[in-house]
Write a protein that holds these residues in place. Structure first.
Motif, PDB file in Angstrom:
ATOM      1  N   ARG A 130       0.680  -1.295  -0.008  1.00 12.96           N
ATOM      2  CA  ARG A 130       0.126  -0.138   0.016  1.00 12.96           C
ATOM      3  C   ARG A 130       0.645   1.356  -0.100  1.00 12.96           C
ATOM      4  NH1 ARG A 130      -3.288  -2.936   4.190  1.00 12.96           N
ATOM      5  NH2 ARG A 130      -4.907  -3.870   2.986  1.00 12.96           N
ATOM      6  N   VAL A 131       2.124   1.031   0.164  1.00 17.20           N
ATOM      7  CA  VAL A 131       2.910   2.447   0.264  1.00 17.20           C
ATOM      8  C   VAL A 131       4.108   2.276  -0.739  1.00 17.20           C
ATOM      9  CG1 VAL A 131       2.343   3.123   2.792  1.00 17.20           C
ATOM     10  CG2 VAL A 131       4.613   1.524   2.175  1.00 17.20           C
ATOM     11  N   THR A 132       4.471   3.348  -1.185  1.00 22.56           N
ATOM     12  CA  THR A 132       5.797   3.424  -1.844  1.00 22.56           C
ATOM     13  C   THR A 132       7.033   2.966  -1.306  1.00 22.56           C
ATOM     14  OG1 THR A 132       4.632   5.237  -2.867  1.00 22.56           O
ATOM     15  CG2 THR A 132       6.808   4.655  -3.880  1.00 22.56           C
ATOM     16  N   ARG A 133       7.323   3.533  -0.069  1.00 23.29           N
ATOM     17  CA  ARG A 133       8.517   3.298   0.518  1.00 23.29           C
ATOM     18  C   ARG A 133       8.063   3.061   2.075  1.00 23.29           C
ATOM     19  NH1 ARG A 133      12.830   4.315  -2.369  1.00 23.29           N
ATOM     20  NH2 ARG A 133      14.373   4.694  -0.604  1.00 23.29           N
ATOM     21  N   ILE A 134       9.026   2.087   2.653  1.00 21.00           N
ATOM     22  CA  ILE A 134       8.983   2.121   4.314  1.00 21.00           C
ATOM     23  C   ILE A 134       9.781   2.708   4.856  1.00 21.00           C
ATOM     24  CG2 ILE A 134       9.126   0.397   6.061  1.00 21.00           C
ATOM     25  CD1 ILE A 134       7.622  -1.491   4.463  1.00 21.00           C
ATOM     26  N   LEU A 135       9.512   3.628   5.907  1.00 16.71           N
ATOM     27  CA  LEU A 135      10.674   4.350   6.832  1.00 16.71           C
ATOM     28  C   LEU A 135      10.774   3.725   8.059  1.00 16.71           C
ATOM     29  CD1 LEU A 135      12.681   6.707   7.378  1.00 16.71           C
ATOM     30  CD2 LEU A 135      10.722   8.127   7.541  1.00 16.71           C
ATOM     31  N   ALA A 136      11.660   3.159   8.745  1.00 18.70           N
ATOM     32  CA  ALA A 136      11.637   2.635   9.873  1.00 18.70           C
ATOM     33  C   ALA A 136      12.711   3.643  10.989  1.00 18.70           C
ATOM     34  CB  ALA A 136      12.484   1.402  10.229  1.00 18.70           C
ATOM     35  N   VAL A 137      12.098   3.834  11.948  1.00 21.65           N
ATOM     36  CA  VAL A 137      12.701   4.600  13.220  1.00 21.65           C
ATOM     37  C   VAL A 137      13.430   3.750  13.924  1.00 21.65           C
ATOM     38  CG1 VAL A 137      12.736   6.432  14.789  1.00 21.65           C
ATOM     39  CG2 VAL A 137      10.899   6.321  13.107  1.00 21.65           C
ATOM     40  N   ASP A 138      14.807   3.777  14.137  1.00 22.72           N
ATOM     41  CA  ASP A 138      15.468   2.558  14.866  1.00 22.72           C
ATOM     42  C   ASP A 138      16.329   3.095  15.907  1.00 22.72           C
ATOM     43  OD1 ASP A 138      16.613   0.110  14.942  1.00 22.72           O
ATOM     44  OD2 ASP A 138      18.630   1.018  14.589  1.00 22.72           O
TER      45      ASP A 138
END
Length: 211
Positions: A130-138
């Motif tokens: 459903r999304v273009t990219r995934i951003l993880a906060v680590d």
């Protein structure tokens, strides 16, 4: 619905408890992104007169609503934490409603691009499409634990149990296209947010141009 054929360039923002997702989302919002927070949607669905409450009461009984008619969160949390079947039944009620509300909010968004804040993005399995990219906060797990203990006044064992029920740090990193390191303070976040914001603006422009 597994694709976003009519929605704008979008980012799925995720991270473990205490990683700083809300802070990161707020910083992107300050730069012009539209934030669609699935936790806020879930809260509205289970508030007094929330759209999911009739189905929840029908499935679990009136004892899972508090005196105002909102979800008794403490009782439900205890149940689903101990009973995987109950967790699946609750998710079957909430997830389609959260998805539909999130996609509707994104379709109406006016920001430079859309960020879906989805704490359990990796666990849900369906947000990748459903999304273009995934951003993880680590951040280091010990930092997570210290933050949650201080913020929620919880014992360490309970925080570790919550973390154990979520995707692992490595699973989130493996799923991510982009990573923000949040083991420090705001001053360390600013340049990371700026860099990704400019990247997302450029990618959004190309995404729209190609459509």
């Amino acid at each position: 619905m597994n694709t976003l054929p009519t929605l704008p360039f979008s980012i799925g923002l995720t991270g473990g408890i205490g990683s700083g997702k809300s802070t990161v989302a707020d910083m992107f919002a300050a730069r012009g992104a539209s934030i669609v927070d699935t936790d806020q949607i879930a809260h509205s669905l289970t508030a007094r007169h929330g759209a999911a409450m009739p189905a929840i009461v029908a499935e679990f009984g009136p004892g899972f609503a508090d005196a105002s008619g909102a979800l008794d969160r403490a009782r439900m949390r205890s149940l689903v934490f101990a009973d995987a079947g109950a967790k699946a039944r609750l998710e079957a009620i909430l997830h389609p409603r959260i998805r539909d509300a999130a996609l509707a909010a994104a379709a109406a968004a006016t920001g430079s691009y859309v960020i879906f804040a989805v704490p359990l993005l990796v666990e849900s399995g369906s947000w990748r499409e459903r999304v273009t990219r995934i951003l993880a906060v680590d951040c280091p797990e010990e930092v997570q634990i210290a933050r949650v203990m201080a913020r929620n006044n919880l014992p360490e064992a309970q925080v570790r149990a919550i973390m154990a029920a979520q995707a692992s740090r490595q699973q989130r990193l493996d799923a991510a296209d982009d990573v923000i390191e949040n083991g420090g303070g705001i001053e360390a976040l600013e340049p990371q947010i700026d860099r990704l914001h400019h990247l997302y603006l450029e990618m959004s422009w190309h995404f729209q141009k190609e459509r």
